[in-house]
Design a protein around this motif. Structure first.
Motif, PDB file in Angstrom:
ATOM      1  N   ARG A 172       0.866  -1.264   0.084  1.00  0.00           N
ATOM      2  CA  ARG A 172      -0.004  -0.005  -0.149  1.00  0.00           C
ATOM      3  C   ARG A 172       1.132   1.168  -0.032  1.00  0.00           C
ATOM      4  N   GLU A 173       1.889   1.253  -0.850  1.00  0.00           N
ATOM      5  CA  GLU A 173       2.778   2.430  -1.122  1.00  0.00           C
ATOM      6  C   GLU A 173       2.814   2.973  -2.295  1.00  0.00           C
ATOM      7  N   ILE A 174       2.666   4.092  -2.424  1.00  0.00           N
ATOM      8  CA  ILE A 174       2.459   5.051  -3.683  1.00  0.00           C
ATOM      9  C   ILE A 174       3.488   5.921  -3.897  1.00  0.00           C
ATOM     10  N   MET A 175       3.794   6.563  -4.847  1.00  0.00           N
ATOM     11  CA  MET A 175       4.695   7.556  -5.076  1.00  0.00           C
ATOM     12  C   MET A 175       3.827   8.510  -5.700  1.00  0.00           C
ATOM     13  N   LEU A 176       3.806   9.813  -4.879  1.00  0.00           N
ATOM     14  CA  LEU A 176       2.738  10.690  -5.586  1.00  0.00           C
ATOM     15  C   LEU A 176       3.792  12.119  -6.060  1.00  0.00           C
ATOM     16  N   ALA A 177       3.578  12.605  -7.215  1.00  0.00           N
ATOM     17  CA  ALA A 177       4.104  13.963  -7.715  1.00  0.00           C
ATOM     18  C   ALA A 177       2.936  14.374  -8.525  1.00  0.00           C
ATOM     19  N   LEU A 178       3.421  15.853  -8.319  1.00  0.00           N
ATOM     20  CA  LEU A 178       2.446  16.791  -9.261  1.00  0.00           C
ATOM     21  C   LEU A 178       3.093  17.596 -10.258  1.00  0.00           C
ATOM     22  N   ALA A 179       2.388  17.840 -11.426  1.00  0.00           N
ATOM     23  CA  ALA A 179       3.046  18.229 -12.680  1.00  0.00           C
ATOM     24  C   ALA A 179       2.099  19.389 -13.198  1.00  0.00           C
ATOM     25  N   ASN A 180       2.807  20.414 -13.610  1.00  0.00           N
ATOM     26  CA  ASN A 180       1.963  21.530 -14.806  1.00  0.00           C
ATOM     27  C   ASN A 180       2.762  21.825 -15.818  1.00  0.00           C
ATOM     28  N   ALA A 181       2.378  22.745 -16.539  1.00  0.00           N
ATOM     29  CA  ALA A 181       2.901  22.946 -18.021  1.00  0.00           C
ATOM     30  C   ALA A 181       4.261  23.588 -17.660  1.00  0.00           C
ATOM     31  N   VAL A 182       4.397  24.253 -16.581  1.00  0.00           N
ATOM     32  CA  VAL A 182       5.898  24.945 -16.281  1.00  0.00           C
ATOM     33  C   VAL A 182       6.911  24.032 -16.528  1.00  0.00           C
ATOM     34  N   MET A 183       6.712  22.528 -15.869  1.00  0.00           N
ATOM     35  CA  MET A 183       7.766  21.562 -16.088  1.00  0.00           C
ATOM     36  C   MET A 183       7.871  21.236 -17.218  1.00  0.00           C
ATOM     37  N   ILE A 184       7.025  21.340 -18.414  1.00  0.00           N
ATOM     38  CA  ILE A 184       7.432  21.165 -19.753  1.00  0.00           C
ATOM     39  C   ILE A 184       8.287  22.036 -20.263  1.00  0.00           C
ATOM     40  N   CYS A 185       8.249  23.358 -20.045  1.00  0.00           N
ATOM     41  CA  CYS A 185       9.081  24.573 -20.158  1.00  0.00           C
ATOM     42  C   CYS A 185       9.341  24.822 -21.737  1.00  0.00           C
ATOM     43  N   LYS A 186       8.108  25.288 -22.224  1.00  0.00           N
ATOM     44  CA  LYS A 186       8.174  25.954 -23.417  1.00  0.00           C
ATOM     45  C   LYS A 186       8.634  27.352 -23.485  1.00  0.00           C
ATOM     46  N   ASN A 187       8.390  27.932 -22.207  1.00  0.00           N
ATOM     47  CA  ASN A 187       8.665  29.358 -22.069  1.00  0.00           C
ATOM     48  C   ASN A 187       9.651  29.443 -20.847  1.00  0.00           C
ATOM     49  N   THR A 188      10.973  29.655 -21.476  1.00  0.00           N
ATOM     50  CA  THR A 188      12.174  29.796 -20.499  1.00  0.00           C
ATOM     51  C   THR A 188      11.900  30.895 -19.543  1.00  0.00           C
ATOM     52  N   THR A 189      11.274  31.849 -19.544  1.00  0.00           N
ATOM     53  CA  THR A 189      10.995  32.985 -18.852  1.00  0.00           C
ATOM     54  C   THR A 189      10.113  32.341 -17.464  1.00  0.00           C
ATOM     55  N   ILE A 190       9.259  31.585 -17.833  1.00  0.00           N
ATOM     56  CA  ILE A 190       8.494  31.116 -16.694  1.00  0.00           C
ATOM     57  C   ILE A 190       9.288  29.793 -15.902  1.00  0.00           C
ATOM     58  N   CYS A 191       9.991  29.137 -16.780  1.00  0.00           N
ATOM     59  CA  CYS A 191      10.596  27.963 -16.263  1.00  0.00           C
ATOM     60  C   CYS A 191      12.189  28.560 -16.171  1.00  0.00           C
ATOM     61  N   TRP A 192      12.476  28.901 -15.035  1.00  0.00           N
ATOM     62  CA  TRP A 192      13.592  29.801 -14.676  1.00  0.00           C
ATOM     63  C   TRP A 192      14.934  29.056 -14.783  1.00  0.00           C
ATOM     64  N   TRP A 193      14.768  27.828 -14.963  1.00  0.00           N
ATOM     65  CA  TRP A 193      16.053  26.963 -14.940  1.00  0.00           C
ATOM     66  C   TRP A 193      16.687  26.837 -16.454  1.00  0.00           C
ATOM     67  N   ASN A 194      16.517  27.830 -17.031  1.00  0.00           N
ATOM     68  CA  ASN A 194      17.119  27.989 -18.494  1.00  0.00           C
ATOM     69  C   ASN A 194      16.795  26.925 -19.467  1.00  0.00           C
ATOM     70  N   GLY A 195      15.338  26.432 -19.535  1.00  0.00           N
ATOM     71  CA  GLY A 195      15.116  25.562 -20.322  1.00  0.00           C
ATOM     72  C   GLY A 195      15.223  23.982 -20.267  1.00  0.00           C
ATOM     73  N   GLY A 196      14.413  23.148 -20.725  1.00  0.00           N
ATOM     74  CA  GLY A 196      14.623  21.774 -20.561  1.00  0.00           C
ATOM     75  C   GLY A 196      13.353  21.088 -20.114  1.00  0.00           C
ATOM     76  N   ASN A 197      12.752  19.997 -20.580  1.00  0.00           N
ATOM     77  CA  ASN A 197      11.498  19.538 -20.257  1.00  0.00           C
ATOM     78  C   ASN A 197      11.770  18.652 -18.938  1.00  0.00           C
ATOM     79  N   ILE A 198      11.664  18.931 -17.938  1.00  0.00           N
ATOM     80  CA  ILE A 198      11.725  18.210 -16.730  1.00  0.00           C
ATOM     81  C   ILE A 198      10.709  17.059 -16.631  1.00  0.00           C
ATOM     82  N   LEU A 199       9.599  17.402 -16.974  1.00  0.00           N
ATOM     83  CA  LEU A 199       8.600  16.262 -16.997  1.00  0.00           C
ATOM     84  C   LEU A 199       8.804  15.146 -17.741  1.00  0.00           C
TER      85      LEU A 199
END
Length: 441
Positions: A143-170
């Motif tokens: 009864r163990e689960i790994m739980l994560a949350l994702a939004n469009a920022v993690m896909i990083c199409k806009n490097t201004t929003i995803c402040w780590w200088n780009g890259g699709n973390i998701l």
């Protein structure tokens, strides 16, 4: 001179002819200790299940005391307390953990405020049927689960929003789940763009591909976090989901996505504490370090000792479904719902602050994960750099996880770790400086 005489028989444990309350209580304590010691030996030898033996013995003794017209009320209450503690340990910890290693019944230090007790799982399931169904479908046999949350920022199409200088973390995180074979995962998706990304990805890969388990949480982000940065808004949602998963009885590993699991983290857990978490510490202070102060104006009494410890990192933390864990999570969630705040700071305050005055701690137990297995990026790239870099001469063992909590170029360093350990490019991380600035070590 010490003269050794003939050994004499030990004094009797009790006098069976005495019936005063104090003698009966002493006799009961002795019997209970013997019973507990016997249970430890019997359980370790797989002879008997303590639930069926010691609890029933205590219950029978309690009934006999009651049937005899009361006898001694104090003795009866002691037996009742022992029965309750044994039964409580049996129901909460399972048959494999009936006896504590030192032979004493497992009890709580103090009662928990009813406000922070978990509600019955059946009630919570009725209110959250979709989430409950997802947890049941994707958790492992513990009864163990790994739980994560994702939004469009993690896909990083806009490097201004995803402040780590780009890259699709998701996308990298999904590859990491597959490489490490973490099938008991569940991703809460907070926007339509991310949902479509996952739908299109699954369609392009086909039916036989590694399954990504995701759902759309039906939970609102607290109004208090509306004007804070995106990371804070997502983190506040995390605590709402955690409250539900814990109350449904699922031990939950909460995870960020700016990290790389190099093997299945569930295989590296000890499972001996309410909360087992990675640390922001990069040296001995991760586990607690004793320090001292000296005040010359106080003369001989000017010294003092204190403990220093780093906060744990809730970007990789395993939370067991206990009342104590839930109390920490709910306190943090309540505070984040009432006012803006950084989830990690709020969580650590409620976990680590000791009881004092009118404040009572949730009494949750904590295990800090091994900082050379669950490694943060400052330890990998800086404080223990010589053990990891250059990769061709590394002496450190392969980590279970590397978390990029200290460096802004998150995705680039994620990729270097994946290249080094997944694809065999041993020098992939050698070019990165120790700090965030070029040339730092």
């Amino acid at each position: 001179m010490l003269i050794r005489g003939r050994s004499s028989p030990p004094p009797p444990l009790w006098d069976s002819n005495r019936h005063d309350p104090d003698s009966i209580l002493r006799e009961g304590d002795t019997l209970q200790k013997q019973l507990d010691e016997w249970c430890v030996r019997a359980t370790s030898a797989l002879v008997v299940d303590r639930t069926k033996t010691s609890a029933s013995l205590c219950g029978r003794l309690q009934r006999q005391l009651g049937a005899s017209g009361g006898g001694d009320a104090a003795a009866s209450s002691v037996v009742a307390a022992n029965t309750a503690s044994i039964s409580g340990a049996a129901s909460s910890n399972g048959a494999a953990a009936q006896c504590d290693p030192n032979g004493h019944p497992v009890t709580t230090v103090a009662p928990i405020n009813p406000k922070y007790l978990m509600r019955p799982a059946a009630e919570v399931e009725k209110e959250n049927p979709e989430f409950a169904s997802q947890l049941a479908a994707h958790s492992n046999d513990k009864r163990e689960i790994m739980l994560a949350l994702a939004n469009a920022v993690m896909i990083c199409k806009n490097t201004t929003i995803c402040w780590w200088n780009g890259g699709n973390i998701l996308e990298s995180f999904l590859e990491i789940l597959e490489r490490s074979n973490v099938t008991n995962h569940l991703i809460g998706v907070t926007d339509e763009e991310t949902a479509k990304y996952l739908q299109d990805r699954a369609a392009s890969r086909g039916a036989g591909a590694f399954a990504v388990n995701w759902f759309r949480p039906n939970v609102a982000i607290p109004a208090s976090q509306a004007n804070t940065r995106e990371a804070n808004r997502v983190s506040s949602l995390k605590f709402s989901l955690l409250q539900t998963s814990l109350q449904l009885g699922y031990h939950t590993m909460i995870t960020d996505m700016d990290l790389v699991y190099l093997s299945n983290p569930f295989d590296a857990l000890h499972r001996d504490a309410d909360i087992e978490s990675s640390s922001d510490g990069f040296d001995e202070m991760a586990y607690g370090h004793m320090s001292s102060i000296a005040d010359p104006t106080m003369g001989w009494g000017g010294g003092g000792l204190y403990m220093q410890t780093f906060t744990i990192n809730v970007g990789c933390a395993y939370l067991r479904a206990t009342h104590r864990t839930f109390a920490v999570v709910k306190r943090a969630a309540d505070e984040l719902a009432a006012q803006p705040g950084w989830d990690q700071q709020v969580f650590n305050m409620h976990l680590l602050t000791q009881s004092h005055g009118d404040y009572s701690s949730p009494y949750a137990t904590l295990r800090v994960m091994d900082i050379d297995k669950f490694v943060n990026s400052k330890r990998f790239f800086r404080s223990r750099r010589n053990a990891y870099i250059p990769g061709s001469r590394a002496t450190a063992p392969t980590p279970v996880m590397v978390h990029f909590n200290y460096h802004p170029d998150k995705h680039a360093r994620m990729v270097c770790i994946m290249d080094r350990y997944f694809r065999g490019q041993v020098d992939a991380c050698d070019k990165f400086p120790g700090g965030s600035e070029p040339g730092t070590r």
